[in-house]
Design a protein around this motif. Structure first.
Motif, PDB file in Angstrom:
ATOM      1  N   ARG A 104       5.748  11.875 -12.444  1.00 18.28           N
ATOM      2  CA  ARG A 104       6.745  12.357 -12.905  1.00 18.28           C
ATOM      3  C   ARG A 104       7.030  12.224 -14.064  1.00 18.28           C
ATOM      4  N   ILE A 105       6.724  13.271 -15.539  1.00 25.16           N
ATOM      5  CA  ILE A 105       6.649  12.515 -16.861  1.00 25.16           C
ATOM      6  C   ILE A 105       7.172  13.978 -17.364  1.00 25.16           C
ATOM      7  N   LYS A 106       8.088  13.372 -19.345  1.00 20.83           N
ATOM      8  CA  LYS A 106       8.522  14.619 -19.293  1.00 20.83           C
ATOM      9  C   LYS A 106       7.628  15.833 -19.398  1.00 20.83           C
ATOM     10  N   CYS A 107       6.469  14.534 -20.442  1.00 25.78           N
ATOM     11  CA  CYS A 107       5.311  15.159 -21.322  1.00 25.78           C
ATOM     12  C   CYS A 107       4.228  16.023 -20.181  1.00 25.78           C
ATOM     13  N   PHE A 108       4.274  16.616 -19.025  1.00 18.35           N
ATOM     14  CA  PHE A 108       4.217  17.400 -18.112  1.00 18.35           C
ATOM     15  C   PHE A 108       4.888  18.042 -17.450  1.00 18.35           C
ATOM     16  N   THR A 109       5.881  17.817 -17.959  1.00 21.26           N
ATOM     17  CA  THR A 109       7.163  18.920 -17.713  1.00 21.26           C
ATOM     18  C   THR A 109       8.012  19.856 -18.509  1.00 21.26           C
ATOM     19  N   ASP A 110       7.793  19.636 -19.719  1.00 23.23           N
ATOM     20  CA  ASP A 110       8.483  20.672 -20.246  1.00 23.23           C
ATOM     21  C   ASP A 110       7.785  21.027 -21.579  1.00 23.23           C
ATOM     22  N   ASN A 111       7.101  21.448 -22.163  1.00 27.96           N
ATOM     23  CA  ASN A 111       6.429  22.562 -22.905  1.00 27.96           C
ATOM     24  C   ASN A 111       5.188  21.164 -23.256  1.00 27.96           C
ATOM     25  N   PRO A 112       4.040  21.192 -22.485  1.00 26.22           N
ATOM     26  CA  PRO A 112       3.797  20.511 -22.028  1.00 26.22           C
ATOM     27  C   PRO A 112       2.251  20.976 -23.105  1.00 26.22           C
TER      28      PRO A 112
END
Length: 77
Positions: free
Chosen positions: A39-47
């Motif tokens: 669960r890290i943003k770089c995988f979930t938000d516009n990766p």
């Protein structure tokens, strides 16, 4: 006189670039699967590979999680 650096025969990540690890994981799980496993943003938000590499190079705890997932994924083959 300095001794040459020794090989790391017991390190399964020796010689494997972070970009290679990321490309393998993205191909295997997709961004959505990666985001649900780590669960890290770089995988979930516009990766993207580029943004993920930037984040992982600056964030040792996240890089460790990615490397651990990679090792688990290649052991399952």
């Amino acid at each position: 006189m300095e001794q040459p650096k020794e090989n790391q025969p017991n390190n399964p990540l020796h010689g494997i670039k972070l970009v290679t690890i990321l490309e393998h994981l993205e191909a295997r799980y997709g961004w959505e699967g990666l985001g649900s496993r780590i669960r890290i943003k770089c995988f979930t938000d516009n990766p993207s590979i580029k943004s993920s590499l930037t984040f992982l190079r600056k964030t040792p705890w996240a890089r460790t999680k990615v490397e651990e997932l990679y090792l688990r994924s290649i052991r399952k083959k």
